[in-house]
Design an enzyme around this catalytic site. Sequence first.
Site, PDB file in Angstrom:
ATOM      1  N   GLN A  78       0.835  -1.195   0.000  1.00  0.00           N
ATOM      2  CA  GLN A  78       0.000   0.000   0.000  1.00  0.00           C
ATOM      3  C   GLN A  78       0.876   1.255   0.000  1.00  0.00           C
ATOM      4  O   GLN A  78       1.294   1.734   1.046  1.00  0.00           O
ATOM      5  CB  GLN A  78      -0.952   0.015   1.198  1.00  0.00           C
ATOM      6  CG  GLN A  78      -1.931   1.151   1.095  1.00  0.00           C
ATOM      7  CD  GLN A  78      -3.161   0.937   1.924  1.00  0.00           C
ATOM      8  OE1 GLN A  78      -3.346  -0.082   2.571  1.00  0.00           O
ATOM      9  NE2 GLN A  78      -4.021   1.924   1.931  1.00  0.00           N
ATOM     10  N   PHE A  79       1.144   1.773  -1.201  1.00  0.00           N
ATOM     11  CA  PHE A  79       1.999   2.942  -1.343  1.00  0.00           C
ATOM     12  C   PHE A  79       1.404   4.175  -0.675  1.00  0.00           C
ATOM     13  O   PHE A  79       2.113   5.097  -0.305  1.00  0.00           O
ATOM     14  CB  PHE A  79       2.308   3.229  -2.821  1.00  0.00           C
ATOM     15  CG  PHE A  79       1.156   3.803  -3.597  1.00  0.00           C
ATOM     16  CD1 PHE A  79       1.015   5.173  -3.740  1.00  0.00           C
ATOM     17  CD2 PHE A  79       0.220   2.968  -4.192  1.00  0.00           C
ATOM     18  CE1 PHE A  79      -0.049   5.710  -4.456  1.00  0.00           C
ATOM     19  CE2 PHE A  79      -0.837   3.488  -4.911  1.00  0.00           C
ATOM     20  CZ  PHE A  79      -0.970   4.864  -5.044  1.00  0.00           C
ATOM     21  N   THR A  80       0.086   4.195  -0.472  1.00  0.00           N
ATOM     22  CA  THR A  80      -0.551   5.371   0.119  1.00  0.00           C
ATOM     23  C   THR A  80      -0.147   5.597   1.578  1.00  0.00           C
ATOM     24  O   THR A  80      -0.433   6.656   2.137  1.00  0.00           O
ATOM     25  CB  THR A  80      -2.086   5.296   0.007  1.00  0.00           C
ATOM     26  OG1 THR A  80      -2.549   4.138   0.693  1.00  0.00           O
ATOM     27  CG2 THR A  80      -2.533   5.259  -1.450  1.00  0.00           C
TER      28      THR A  80
END
Length: 150
Positions: A78-80
């Site tokens: 999850q890059f967020t």
Amino acid sequence: MRTIIQRVSHASVTIDGQLKAAIQNGMLILVGVCDEDNQEDIDWLVKKITHLRIFDDENGVMNRSIMDINGDMLIVSQFTLYASCKKGNRPSYIHASKPDIAIPLYENFCQKMSAELGKQVKTGEFGANMQVELLNDGPVTISMDSKIKE
């Protein structure tokens, strides 16, 4: 590396309407990678997470680790987790690694976690649009950043 660890009764990942992975009692771990991450970050997080005592003992006290209960684990990239909301209303993701750096580190993290647990962890699919479903047990949700070892 940044992680969000959630104690779950069950969790699953669906991609394009197809179930990719599902677990029962255990942890859902969301993982974000930045360019400065390395093997030391992975090793620290794997040890810390697998020994984190967030599962109830016979007295209802959070005193057991995932290893103690032989729990399942679902790991989702999850890059967020590296979103910066300092300016404006649209988050910036400039601190999140690009796939050429992030994928090998994410895969290494998953492999090390499987080795430490002594069983295969379940995963999402890096870069895919995933629907993650979970029943957070507690709720218990903990964030860990390998650069902030508090």
